[in-house]
Design an enzyme around this catalytic site. Structure first.
Site, short mmCIF file in Angstrom:
data_model
loop_
_atom_site.label_atom_id
_atom_site.label_comp_id
_atom_site.label_asym_id
_atom_site.label_seq_id
_atom_site.Cartn_x
_atom_site.Cartn_y
_atom_site.Cartn_z
CG PHE A 13 63.12 75.36 33.48
CD1 PHE A 13 64.04 75.73 31.80
CD2 PHE A 13 63.73 76.92 34.06
CE1 PHE A 13 64.23 77.17 31.69
CE2 PHE A 13 64.48 78.04 33.66
CZ PHE A 13 64.36 78.25 32.89
CB CYS A 14 60.05 69.88 32.64
SG CYS A 14 60.04 70.04 30.96
CG ASN A 15 60.45 72.93 39.04
OD1 ASN A 15 58.97 73.00 39.24
ND2 ASN A 15 61.36 72.90 39.46
#
Length: 846
Positions: free
Chosen positions: A452-454
């Site tokens: 999740f782009c984290n």
């Protein structure tokens, strides 16, 4: 629906679920504002983007078709600019100013202290802060491990010859931190201060940057960034961190030299502002970023930076444009900038139509109230979380691992609207998250998987060390690929998230999907898939036999190698019923009674393909209309004939070598490099018309050996040089048996919730739906979603079947199996080798 389950749910969460004191109940909202979900779609990716209301869009449409909006020049400050003579521009200015006020009200921010700057989204707002912040060699950029890549980007990564205005390139230090808090039962702010602990990760500095003594006067400016809610785990950060860092950073950073200077605070509220927007009257945050589609779905491409006035004075926007300039002279270096905060940072014309539409979204949210929305979706999140944690396999092993930092003292109102997790098999190995996502899609459930782009939260919760992450990258893993399990560890997670319009029925359907697809009960096989009463052709024993031995199948006098799982293990005799050749990849094939064999399998099978103008290889999954192109090869005349309902005339294509005039090229497909031949423009124009998009026809040049590519794209020699592939996915042939298709149709018709076909009748599958080369009477390969396409009356239609049913009983570690992949194994080409309908097939399991 089991109403007892809902009654039990309402006993626990009924006071918070469904807006009992609101203008509409949740059932009324779904019936009047989200009618498009009545087709059974379960949308569970509200953390990615929530859904817009149909009534909201109707209000926007009425607004835009009733009023006239024009480009609002020079209206970015809150005071009217009277040099504009256009009534339309002035009216649009009023709408923009009102929208700014509405955004500030949402965050309880005083217009005296804060300004709202419209951007193209939260990422653009973060970019603005990173570029304009007054970095120096004495500055520090501190951020929590749980942060979106867009926040990490302020740190900077310099490409060769690039000029950067971000932290590291300007000489600042950057470092990540972990924030740990003990639960303070009395809730006093002072108690929270003493219970907050920060752990620093390694200090990052650009190579060659000096590390000067910190200025004892503390004139340097530092920036601390954290999310109000982590978009990986849903964990919420205590906003008292704002007051601590701004008033007394030494309490957290202790004796660290980085505690000196003036600390400014940035909150990424893209996720958190949906249910708990930071109250800026209590927490004097310097910068808050957000995107509107996260709150009410529309518009996309619009966000905001909420900035304190005193912080705005420190930022320097080096670029100037029409909206930021009071005066400029074209042929000398002279620019006079505007003085207002909005005027300084909003480059170009405002997105005034998108800005005008957000008031309709806020009207909807305000009618329900943010606290009621928070309670509603938190009840669904807690319900799913509790049920997932209670799931057990038949051997007592846990099914689900949830990633969060909640403690028993935290109320469910504080647990957020999302649940991130991974699933385990009974033996403790992991189900791949991509397998879960693909099967969920077949069940009409839309969720999200990955990191999740984290990356920081992902590594933290999955327990991935630096060496693990680098090893995964070395193995070829990148964002959004299918490498979900590497070295026995997940590389990402599964996330479900709820929105204000989500229902108990959505949550229940998701839970039922997890139970039916991944939980091993006594009537399930050891790998977590339904065994369906001990069906002999897919038993664990049969699987082990196939995996243990290389099975040899003799077709007449020709030798084939076979891998897969089929009923042929227990049958002594088969007969070929159908032979089908598919000349052009993903287009229709033609049946024959007798056909020659060659080193690539059936002569001319998958020898051609279509390529888009951008170089993309086209298939039915991308262009369903390809199935409408019929093909036939006349070996005597040496021509390939193609037809399409979109083309008036059929197209004959000469198979002789002297017919090619498009030149020789190279393409990469499925890890192999091919030399290909092109065709003249008239051929490409015919196919472009047939599929409705520009494309070109390519033919495999039939090289003497295969050239394969590894995951990095480097050229390597294939292990198998004696049998070649044309443009097939995995093998030269696919074989299916009529008995297996009959068994599938029996399951389709006997399912308790019989699925209906697109024409309103029960789905019945023809063997040719699987695009096999060989169909035998008597008697696995990984099936793709192309088998869900049907064409009728010149129209291509897609359903969930038969793949959804196959997934329920013919799935092994993420692959849905049906049919047998065959490879023709030769040492010397026999030009008299043929396959014929009626030939007997003999199995030799030795």
């Amino acid at each position: 629906m089991d109403y007892a389950d809902k009654e039990e749910f309402l006993k626990e969460f009924g006071e918070d679920y469904g807006y009992p004191n609101g203008p509409k109940s949740i059932d009324q909202i779904r019936a009047t504002e989200f009618k498009r979900l009545e087709n059974g779609t379960v949308y569970l990716d509200h953390a990615g983007a929530t859904l817009y209301s149909e009534l909201q869009m109707e209000a926007i449409f009425r607004d835009f078709t009733t009023n006239v909006y024009g480009n609002p020049p020079n209206c970015k400050s809150l005071i009217h600019i009277l040099d504009s003579q256009s009534d339309i521009s002035l009216a649009t200015c009023d709408i923009v100013r009102a929208a700014r006020e509405q955004v500030l009200d949402y965050f309880n921010a005083s217009m005296k202290d804060y300004k709202c700057i419209f951007t193209s989204g939260a990422t653009a707002a973060l970019k603005l802060v990173g570029e304009a912040f007054p970095w120096s060699h004495q500055s520090s950029y501190m951020y929590t491990m749980e942060n979106h890549n867009s926040v990490l980007g302020i740190r900077d990564h310099v490409y060769p010859l690039a000029i950067s205005r971000y932290a590291l390139s300007q000489g600042a230090a950057a470092f990540a931190i972990d924030v740990e808090e003990a639960v303070d039962n009395d809730g006093l702010s002072e108690g929270l201060v003493t219970s907050t602990k920060i752990s620093l990760h390694p200090i990052q500095r650009r190579k060659g940057a000096s590390f000067p003594e910190r200025d004892p006067a503390g004139d340097a400016y530092n920036l601390f960034a954290f999310p109000s809610e982590c978009n990986f785990s849903g964990s919420r950060f205590n906003l008292d961190l704002v007051n601590i860092m701004k008033k007394n950073p030494e309490r957290i950073l202790e004796i660290s030299p980085f505690s000196k200077g003036r600390w400014m605070v940035l909150i990424d509220a893209a996720k958190g502002c949906v249910t708990q927007p930071p109250d800026l009257s209590k927490y004097p945050v310097d910068f808050v970023v957000m995107s509107f589609y996260k709150i009410f779905g529309y518009p996309t491409g619009l966000g905001a930076l909420i900035m304190r006035n005193d912080a705005a004075k420190l930022l320097k926007n080096t670029y100037f444009s029409g909206g930021t300039v009071a005066a400029s002279i074209a042929d000398i270096d002279f620019v006079k900038r505007r003085q207002g905060v909005e005027e300084l940072f909003e480059d170009g014309s405002a997105s005034f139509l998108s800005i005008a539409s957000i008031r309709h979204g806020f009207n909807l949210i305000n009618s329900l109230t943010v606290p009621a929305i928070c309670r509603h979706i938190a009840s669904l999140g807690m319900y799913v979380r509790k049920v997932l944690l209670s799931l057990r396999h038949e051997n007592g092993a846990d099914v689900c691992t949830i990633y969060a930092t909640y403690t028993s003292e935290v109320s469910y109102h504080d647990t957020g609207s999302m649940v991130s997790f991974n699933l385990k098999r009974p033996d403790g190995s992991w189900f791949g998250y991509r397998e879960v996502e693909k099967l969920a899609s077949l069940s009409g459930i839309q969720l999200r998987t990955g990191c999740f782009c984290n990356p920081g939260a992902c590594a933290k919760y999955l327990g991935l060390s630096h060496s693990d992450l680098l090893s995964n990258i070395e193995a070829g893993h990148v964002c959004w690929d299918d490498n979900d399990i590497i070295h026995g560890k997940p590389t990402g997670a599964i996330r479900v998230s709820f929105g204000y319009m989500s229902t108990f029925e959505d949550a229940k359907k998701f839970i039922d999907f997890i139970r039916n697809s991944f939980v091993s009960f006594p009537n399930k096989s050891a790998n977590g898939n339904l065994s369906r009463g001990g069906s002999s052709h897919f038993s664990p024993e049969g699987i082990r036999m196939v995996m243990q031995f290389v099975i040899l199948l003799y077709l007449a006098s020709d030798l084939f190698r076979i891998s897969g799982m089929e009923r042929w293990l227990s049958v002594s005799k088969y007969v070929i019923k159908f032979i089908t050749v598919y000349p052009i990849k993903s287009c229709a094939g033609f049946s024959v009674e007798r056909w020659p064999l060659c080193s690539t399998g059936l002569l001319h099978d998958r020898e051609w393909l279509l390529k888009s103008q951008t170089g993309e290889i086209l298939t039915q999954k991308k262009v369903p209309e390809m199935c409408l192109i019929s093909t036939y090869i006349d070996l005597n005349q040496e021509i390939l004939v193609v037809k399409s309902p979109r083309c008036r005339d059929e197209l004959p294509i000469n198979l002789k070598p002297d017919s090619y005039n498009g030149g020789i090229d190279e393409i990469d497909l499925y890890g192999q490099r091919y030399e290909v031949l092109g065709y003249a423009d008239e051929v490409n124009l015919w196919f472009s018309k047939a599929i409705g998009r520009p494309c070109s026809l390519l033919q495999c040049f039939s090289p003497k050996f295969r050239v394969c590519l590894n995951k990095r794209g480097d050229t390597v020699m294939c292990r198998d040089l004696e049998s070649r592939l044309n443009f097939t996915n995995e093998a030269q042939f696919l074989l299916v048996s009529e008995e297996s298709v009959s068994d599938l149709n029996s399951k389709l018709s006997s399912k308790a919730d019989t699925r209906k076909g697109i024409d309103g009748v029960t789905v019945k599958v023809n063997p040719m739906r699987f695009r096999p080369n060989l169909v035998v009477s008597g008697g696995g390969c990984n099936r793709c979603q192309m088998i869900n396409f049907t064409h009728k009356d010149g129209q291509v239609q897609k359903s969930k079947e038969p793949l959804a049913t196959l997934a329920s009983y013919r799935r092994l570690k993420g692959k849905i199996l049906f049919g047998i992949l065959l490879r023709y194994d030769i040492t010397e080409l026999d030009t008299d080798s043929y396959l014929e309908v009626g030939q007997e097939v003999h199995v030799n399991p030795e």
